[in-house]
Design a protein around this motif. Sequence first.
Motif, PDB file in Angstrom:
ATOM      1  N   ARG A 216       0.854  -1.184   0.000  1.00 51.33           N
ATOM      2  CA  ARG A 216       0.000   0.000   0.000  1.00 51.33           C
ATOM      3  C   ARG A 216       0.890   1.233   0.000  1.00 51.33           C
ATOM      4  O   ARG A 216       1.195   1.820   1.035  1.00 51.33           O
ATOM      5  CB  ARG A 216      -0.915  -0.008   1.231  1.00 51.33           C
ATOM      6  N   LYS A 217       1.322   1.584  -1.180  1.00 55.27           N
ATOM      7  CA  LYS A 217       2.153   2.768  -1.288  1.00 55.27           C
ATOM      8  C   LYS A 217       1.357   4.016  -0.949  1.00 55.27           C
ATOM      9  O   LYS A 217       0.214   4.134  -1.352  1.00 55.27           O
ATOM     10  CB  LYS A 217       2.734   2.874  -2.710  1.00 55.27           C
ATOM     11  N   GLY A 218       1.961   4.927  -0.251  1.00 54.21           N
ATOM     12  CA  GLY A 218       1.316   6.178   0.092  1.00 54.21           C
ATOM     13  C   GLY A 218       0.480   6.109   1.366  1.00 54.21           C
ATOM     14  O   GLY A 218      -0.078   7.128   1.791  1.00 54.21           O
ATOM     15  N   LEU A 219       0.379   4.889   2.023  1.00 57.41           N
ATOM     16  CA  LEU A 219      -0.404   4.756   3.257  1.00 57.41           C
ATOM     17  C   LEU A 219       0.511   4.904   4.473  1.00 57.41           C
ATOM     18  O   LEU A 219       1.553   4.260   4.558  1.00 57.41           O
ATOM     19  CB  LEU A 219      -1.093   3.387   3.300  1.00 57.41           C
ATOM     20  N   SER A 220       0.083   5.748   5.415  1.00 57.79           N
ATOM     21  CA  SER A 220       0.866   5.932   6.635  1.00 57.79           C
ATOM     22  C   SER A 220      -0.067   6.339   7.778  1.00 57.79           C
ATOM     23  O   SER A 220      -0.771   7.352   7.675  1.00 57.79           O
ATOM     24  CB  SER A 220       1.951   6.992   6.428  1.00 57.79           C
ATOM     25  N   VAL A 221      -0.066   5.508   8.879  1.00 55.20           N
ATOM     26  CA  VAL A 221      -0.860   5.812  10.098  1.00 55.20           C
ATOM     27  C   VAL A 221       0.061   5.624  11.308  1.00 55.20           C
ATOM     28  O   VAL A 221       0.677   4.551  11.463  1.00 55.20           O
ATOM     29  CB  VAL A 221      -2.097   4.901  10.220  1.00 55.20           C
ATOM     30  N   ALA A 222       0.183   6.633  12.125  1.00 54.67           N
ATOM     31  CA  ALA A 222       1.071   6.558  13.287  1.00 54.67           C
ATOM     32  C   ALA A 222       0.566   5.517  14.278  1.00 54.67           C
ATOM     33  O   ALA A 222      -0.636   5.423  14.575  1.00 54.67           O
ATOM     34  CB  ALA A 222       1.156   7.926  13.966  1.00 54.67           C
ATOM     35  N   ASN A 223       1.524   4.698  14.829  1.00 49.22           N
ATOM     36  CA  ASN A 223       1.251   3.716  15.903  1.00 49.22           C
ATOM     37  C   ASN A 223       0.314   2.600  15.477  1.00 49.22           C
ATOM     38  O   ASN A 223      -0.198   1.873  16.336  1.00 49.22           O
ATOM     39  CB  ASN A 223       0.671   4.394  17.153  1.00 49.22           C
ATOM     40  N   ARG A 224       0.046   2.447  14.180  1.00 50.60           N
ATOM     41  CA  ARG A 224      -0.840   1.383  13.722  1.00 50.60           C
ATOM     42  C   ARG A 224      -0.164   0.563  12.614  1.00 50.60           C
ATOM     43  O   ARG A 224       0.711   1.066  11.882  1.00 50.60           O
ATOM     44  CB  ARG A 224      -2.152   1.951  13.203  1.00 50.60           C
ATOM     45  N   VAL A 225      -0.618  -0.677  12.558  1.00 53.74           N
ATOM     46  CA  VAL A 225      -0.117  -1.607  11.540  1.00 53.74           C
ATOM     47  C   VAL A 225      -1.280  -2.028  10.645  1.00 53.74           C
ATOM     48  O   VAL A 225      -2.332  -2.438  11.171  1.00 53.74           O
ATOM     49  CB  VAL A 225       0.535  -2.836  12.206  1.00 53.74           C
ATOM     50  N   TYR A 226      -1.072  -1.881   9.321  1.00 54.97           N
ATOM     51  CA  TYR A 226      -2.123  -2.266   8.373  1.00 54.97           C
ATOM     52  C   TYR A 226      -2.259  -3.780   8.353  1.00 54.97           C
ATOM     53  O   TYR A 226      -1.271  -4.514   8.274  1.00 54.97           O
ATOM     54  CB  TYR A 226      -1.787  -1.750   6.962  1.00 54.97           C
ATOM     55  N   LEU A 227      -3.542  -4.245   8.410  1.00 50.73           N
ATOM     56  CA  LEU A 227      -3.796  -5.681   8.441  1.00 50.73           C
ATOM     57  C   LEU A 227      -4.487  -6.176   7.168  1.00 50.73           C
ATOM     58  O   LEU A 227      -4.060  -7.173   6.568  1.00 50.73           O
ATOM     59  CB  LEU A 227      -4.641  -6.038   9.677  1.00 50.73           C
ATOM     60  N   SER A 228      -5.556  -5.487   6.773  1.00 50.73           N
ATOM     61  CA  SER A 228      -6.304  -5.960   5.573  1.00 50.73           C
ATOM     62  C   SER A 228      -7.123  -4.819   4.994  1.00 50.73           C
ATOM     63  O   SER A 228      -7.228  -3.746   5.603  1.00 50.73           O
ATOM     64  CB  SER A 228      -7.222  -7.125   5.972  1.00 50.73           C
ATOM     65  N   GLY A 229      -7.738  -5.083   3.789  1.00 51.35           N
ATOM     66  CA  GLY A 229      -8.574  -4.096   3.128  1.00 51.35           C
ATOM     67  C   GLY A 229      -8.759  -4.438   1.643  1.00 51.35           C
ATOM     68  O   GLY A 229      -8.173  -5.390   1.116  1.00 51.35           O
ATOM     69  N   ALA A 230      -9.617  -3.645   0.963  1.00 49.68           N
ATOM     70  CA  ALA A 230      -9.840  -3.863  -0.476  1.00 49.68           C
ATOM     71  C   ALA A 230      -8.559  -3.602  -1.264  1.00 49.68           C
ATOM     72  O   ALA A 230      -7.698  -2.838  -0.832  1.00 49.68           O
ATOM     73  CB  ALA A 230     -10.964  -2.969  -0.969  1.00 49.68           C
ATOM     74  N   LYS A 231      -8.463  -4.243  -2.441  1.00 46.03           N
ATOM     75  CA  LYS A 231      -7.238  -4.131  -3.238  1.00 46.03           C
ATOM     76  C   LYS A 231      -7.139  -2.790  -3.930  1.00 46.03           C
ATOM     77  O   LYS A 231      -6.042  -2.212  -4.048  1.00 46.03           O
ATOM     78  CB  LYS A 231      -7.173  -5.245  -4.256  1.00 46.03           C
ATOM     79  N   GLN A 232      -8.272  -2.210  -4.413  1.00 42.74           N
ATOM     80  CA  GLN A 232      -8.247  -0.932  -5.106  1.00 42.74           C
ATOM     81  C   GLN A 232      -9.651  -0.311  -5.070  1.00 42.74           C
ATOM     82  O   GLN A 232     -10.622  -1.001  -4.764  1.00 42.74           O
ATOM     83  CB  GLN A 232      -7.804  -1.111  -6.558  1.00 42.74           C
ATOM     84  N   PRO A 233      -9.764   0.956  -5.411  1.00 44.36           N
ATOM     85  CA  PRO A 233     -11.090   1.601  -5.417  1.00 44.36           C
ATOM     86  C   PRO A 233     -12.000   0.983  -6.482  1.00 44.36           C
ATOM     87  O   PRO A 233     -11.532   0.402  -7.468  1.00 44.36           O
ATOM     88  CB  PRO A 233     -10.756   3.051  -5.747  1.00 44.36           C
ATOM     89  N   GLY A 234     -13.280   1.115  -6.312  1.00 40.29           N
ATOM     90  CA  GLY A 234     -14.234   0.535  -7.258  1.00 40.29           C
ATOM     91  C   GLY A 234     -14.284   1.291  -8.580  1.00 40.29           C
ATOM     92  O   GLY A 234     -14.564   0.709  -9.628  1.00 40.29           O
ATOM     93  N   HIS A 235     -14.017   2.601  -8.560  1.00 41.51           N
ATOM     94  CA  HIS A 235     -14.044   3.392  -9.794  1.00 41.51           C
ATOM     95  C   HIS A 235     -12.701   4.112  -9.911  1.00 41.51           C
ATOM     96  O   HIS A 235     -12.298   4.819  -8.988  1.00 41.51           O
ATOM     97  CB  HIS A 235     -15.183   4.412  -9.772  1.00 41.51           C
TER      98      HIS A 235
END
Length: 308
Positions: A216-235
């Motif tokens: 997930r390039k461009g994603l950054s959240v302090a003190n959190r670790v990314y676990l899951s989510g959709a692959k890309q936007p719908g449109h």
Amino acid sequence: MVNQNDDTRLHGAVFSLVTHLIIVLILCFVTLDGQNGGSDQEYVVLVDNRGMDRVAQAKPKRPVKQQKNDKIATASKARPKEHQKKVEKIHKSVVTPKAGKSYKNKSNEGVKKDTPKVNNKKTTDINSVKKAEEKKRQEEERRHKEEVKREKMIKKRREDSIRKVQEKIKIAEQQAQEMLKNIITTAEKTKEQEKVNNRATASSKTSAVSTNSSKRKGLSVANRVYLSGAKQPGHIGAESGTIYLNLTVNPIGQVSKVLVDEGKTTITSQRTIDSAIAFVKTLKFNSVGNDQYDHGYYKLTYKNGGFY
């Protein structure tokens, strides 16, 4: 020359005169001695407790031997006895007062007694009563002192017992405070250790999913670790550019709020922007177990109808 017969007569006359003179003197002495009722005797008047006169004859001052065949001496001694009988007869004629009535001894009228008669028996009784009262008072005083002493001793024992109990309570309170302090210190140390352990765990999780989050390039959240989510936007659309979104992650790891940073966003298609916001809300992060909210951003890049 003197006649011898005349001398003899003269001597006889002188002797006769002297003899008669002696007889006269004896008679005068006897007469005077009998008139006063017997001067050789002493009489005492006694008063009993009821005020009645009692007459008793004391012993003669000078006991006189009775002369036998002496009529004069016998007569002089008989007169005191007659006088005594008269006094006793007069005494018997005095009326005896009845019980309960006062009696005044007329024979003692006008005579003032300087010193009253003291009843030695009554005085002795009074002294005995005083001694008994003094002894009783001393005994009561002694008992009172013993009672006061005993009460002081009991009070001292009670105070000592109370003081010992208070000292034990104070020691127990100090021990309880020390124990509580140790418990609090141990709990704080345990809590700090848990924080350290949690940090270490989070760090390990971050390193474990670094590969996934790097996709997930461009994603950054302090003190959190990314676990899951959709692959890309719908449109995606045909427009090229970037959409810059500011996001907030709640304690359980969900994205609770998304805002578009218009200053950094170059895509103008609202449909593409809405699709990007819906895509970001599908992301999941690790939970922290408290009321902690963390903030971050996601920069989405669009180029030639694709999502990068």
